[in-house]
Design an enzyme around this catalytic site. Structure first.
Site, mmCIF file in Angstrom:
data_model
loop_
_atom_site.group_PDB
_atom_site.id
_atom_site.type_symbol
_atom_site.label_atom_id
_atom_site.label_comp_id
_atom_site.label_asym_id
_atom_site.label_seq_id
_atom_site.Cartn_x
_atom_site.Cartn_y
_atom_site.Cartn_z
ATOM 1 N N CYS A 77 0.815 -1.058 0.189
ATOM 2 C CA CYS A 77 -0.052 0.033 -0.171
ATOM 3 C C CYS A 77 0.697 1.217 0.122
ATOM 4 O O CYS A 77 1.575 1.414 -0.901
ATOM 5 C CB CYS A 77 -0.854 -0.079 1.109
ATOM 6 N N HIS A 179 -3.690 -5.089 0.924
ATOM 7 C CA HIS A 179 -2.994 -5.780 1.797
ATOM 8 C C HIS A 179 -3.129 -7.200 1.925
ATOM 9 O O HIS A 179 -4.117 -7.738 2.339
ATOM 10 C CB HIS A 179 -3.653 -5.258 2.905
ATOM 11 N N GLU A 181 -1.821 -9.136 3.800
ATOM 12 C CA GLU A 181 -1.819 -9.518 5.142
ATOM 13 C C GLU A 181 -3.385 -9.467 5.713
ATOM 14 O O GLU A 181 -3.468 -10.175 6.787
ATOM 15 C CB GLU A 181 -0.844 -8.655 6.250
#
Length: 197
Positions: A77, A179, A181
Site C-alpha cells: 500500500c 493488503h 496480510e
C-alpha cells in the site's frame, strides 16, 4: 533467512506479523540500518501518510539504504507508493524515487466513495513468480485513497472507477496496493511467493 519488517513508526504491524509468522518464517521488526542491509528480504508495511513515513526514513538515514538494496523488497500500500518519485499526498511529498518518472496520485471517482475500502479483483497483465498458484481475477483487500497509475512497472491492475496499478515491479522492488496480510488465503499465498523469490 533474515526477514525484516520495517518499523516506520506509524504503521500497525500486527496483521503483517501474524501473516508472516503463520507462514512459518522468523522475522525482525526494526528500522536499524545494519539490519536492513543484512536482511534477505525487506517488507515495508503500508499505513500512515507519505510525508510522515518519509520524515522517519530521512531521520533514520534509510532512504538511500532502501533505494540501493539488491535483495527483494516488498512495499505494501503506502509502502509501494513511496517507491515513486513524488506523492500528491500532503500537497506534494518527495518520496524514495525508485520508480522513474512515476508519481502517486489521488484516486478520483465521480460516483464512488473514497477511500476505496473492500475486496476487489486484480487483472494480471504479466506472468511472474509472485502470482504462483494465484488465479487471474483473484480478490484482495484494499484500503487507499491514492494510486500509482498503470505504467511500465505494472504487473497487475485493479479498477475502482479508474484502472490503477495493483501490483508493480522494478528489478528487486515489488509493490502491492492491496493488503495481502488482510486478504486471507490468497494474500498468504502472495506473501509466501514473495518470501520464496
Amino acid at each position: 533467512m533474515e526477514i525484516v519488517i520495517l518499523n516506520t513508526g506509524c504503521a500497525n504491524l500486527t496483521s503483517i506479523k501474524i501473516a508472516v509468522k503463520k507462514l512459518g518464517y522468523t522475522f525482525q521488526i526494526t528500522s536499524n540500518p545494519d539490519s536492513l542491509l543484512k536482511s534477505k528480504k525487506l517488507i515495508i508495511p503500508g499505513v500512515g501518510t507519505a510525508s510522515a513515513v518519509m520524515k522517519i526514513l530521512y531521520k533514520k538515514n534509510l532512504v538511500n539504504i532502501i533505494k540501493n538494496m539488491k535483495q527483494p523488497v516488498l512495499g505494501i500500500c503506502l509502502g509501494m507508493q513511496i517507491f515513486c518519485q513524488l506523492s500528491e499526498e500532503c500537497n506534494g511529498t518527495k518520496t524514495i524515487g525508485i520508480l522513474n518518472n512515476c508519481s502517486t496520485v489521488l484516486l478520483k471517482s465521480s460516483h464512488l466513495s473514497l477511500p476505496h475500502i473492500g475486496w476487489n479483483c486484480i487483472d494480471i497483465k504479466k506472468k511472474h513468480l509472485l502470482f504462483k498458484n494465484i488465479q487471474n481475477k483473484s480478490r484482495f483487500y484494499f484500503v487507499h485513497s491514492y494510486i500509482i497509475p498503470v505504467g511500465k512497472y505494472t504487473l497487475a491492475t485493479s479498477n475502482y472507477d479508474v484502472f490503477f496499478s495493483a501490483v508493480i515491479q522494478k528489478n528487486n522492488f515489488f509493490g502491492v496496493q492491496f493488503h495481502p496480510e488482510k486478504s486471507g488465503d490468497i494474500g498468504a499465498q502472495l506473501l509466501k511467493n514473495f518470501l520464496e523469490i
